[in-house]
Design a protein around this motif. Sequence first.
Motif, PDB file in Angstrom:
ATOM      1  N   ASN A 111     -14.320   5.977   5.459  1.00 23.80           N
ATOM      2  CA  ASN A 111     -13.313   5.157   4.768  1.00 23.80           C
ATOM      3  C   ASN A 111     -12.449   4.165   5.482  1.00 23.80           C
ATOM      4  OD1 ASN A 111     -13.904   6.902   2.530  1.00 23.80           O
ATOM      5  ND2 ASN A 111     -11.986   8.068   2.628  1.00 23.80           N
ATOM      6  N   VAL A 112     -12.262   4.336   6.747  1.00 25.10           N
ATOM      7  CA  VAL A 112     -11.533   3.516   7.721  1.00 25.10           C
ATOM      8  C   VAL A 112     -12.607   2.151   7.902  1.00 25.10           C
ATOM      9  CG1 VAL A 112     -10.868   2.859   9.985  1.00 25.10           C
ATOM     10  CG2 VAL A 112      -9.955   5.064   8.731  1.00 25.10           C
ATOM     11  N   THR A 113     -14.089   2.489   8.131  1.00 24.14           N
ATOM     12  CA  THR A 113     -14.664   1.530   8.169  1.00 24.14           C
ATOM     13  C   THR A 113     -14.754   0.498   6.897  1.00 24.14           C
ATOM     14  OG1 THR A 113     -16.235   2.786   9.765  1.00 24.14           O
ATOM     15  CG2 THR A 113     -17.209   1.000   8.867  1.00 24.14           C
ATOM     16  N   ASN A 114     -15.140   1.142   5.948  1.00 18.70           N
ATOM     17  CA  ASN A 114     -14.902   0.300   4.629  1.00 18.70           C
ATOM     18  C   ASN A 114     -13.460  -0.465   4.195  1.00 18.70           C
ATOM     19  OD1 ASN A 114     -17.568   1.262   3.813  1.00 18.70           O
ATOM     20  ND2 ASN A 114     -16.891   2.990   2.430  1.00 18.70           N
ATOM     21  N   THR A 115     -12.782   0.201   4.631  1.00 17.41           N
ATOM     22  CA  THR A 115     -11.178  -0.345   4.693  1.00 17.41           C
ATOM     23  C   THR A 115     -11.323  -1.651   5.539  1.00 17.41           C
ATOM     24  OG1 THR A 115      -9.973   1.542   4.099  1.00 17.41           O
ATOM     25  CG2 THR A 115      -9.073  -0.270   4.873  1.00 17.41           C
TER      26      THR A 115
END
Length: 167
Positions: A52-56
Amino acid sequence: MYVSQGVEVDAICKKASNPSFCRNIVNSKPGGIANADLVGIAQYVVDVTRVNVTNTIKLIHKLIRRNVNNSDAREHYTLCLKHFNYETGALRRVELTQETLKKRDYSSLNMNAVAINTNINLCLDGELPTDDFNPFHDTSLLPTFADAISQVIEIIIIVSDMLYPNV
């Protein structure tokens, strides 16, 4: 449904601000949770957080490119990138949660998870609110992405509290 040693998914998720979201995340663990313990659940949720952080971060890069002529937006998204990046932001803290989980240092796991939420809040709300401060009104998907990460982080915090009740 039991996680380990008689701990039910509901024992974790009833403590969450959004129990339904929590159950969806915990129950989405590949292979199910029937044979997972609390550490296995924590590991899975750390992995979900990393994705999720990488996608953000990818979203923030797109938002910076889209707002090249809007200095307020560009400044806001650049600040957010700082708070999500690997060097000093949420992605670095995700790696630290991974390390502390492997070391079974549940107190530090909890502190690093809380720090991720701090990074998210600093992105969304700004760093130095003053009396004349007006936070950037973000109509992009970034607040939605950030909220999802915060809810996932909440699961890590709950599980770390269960693993180390004196946190």
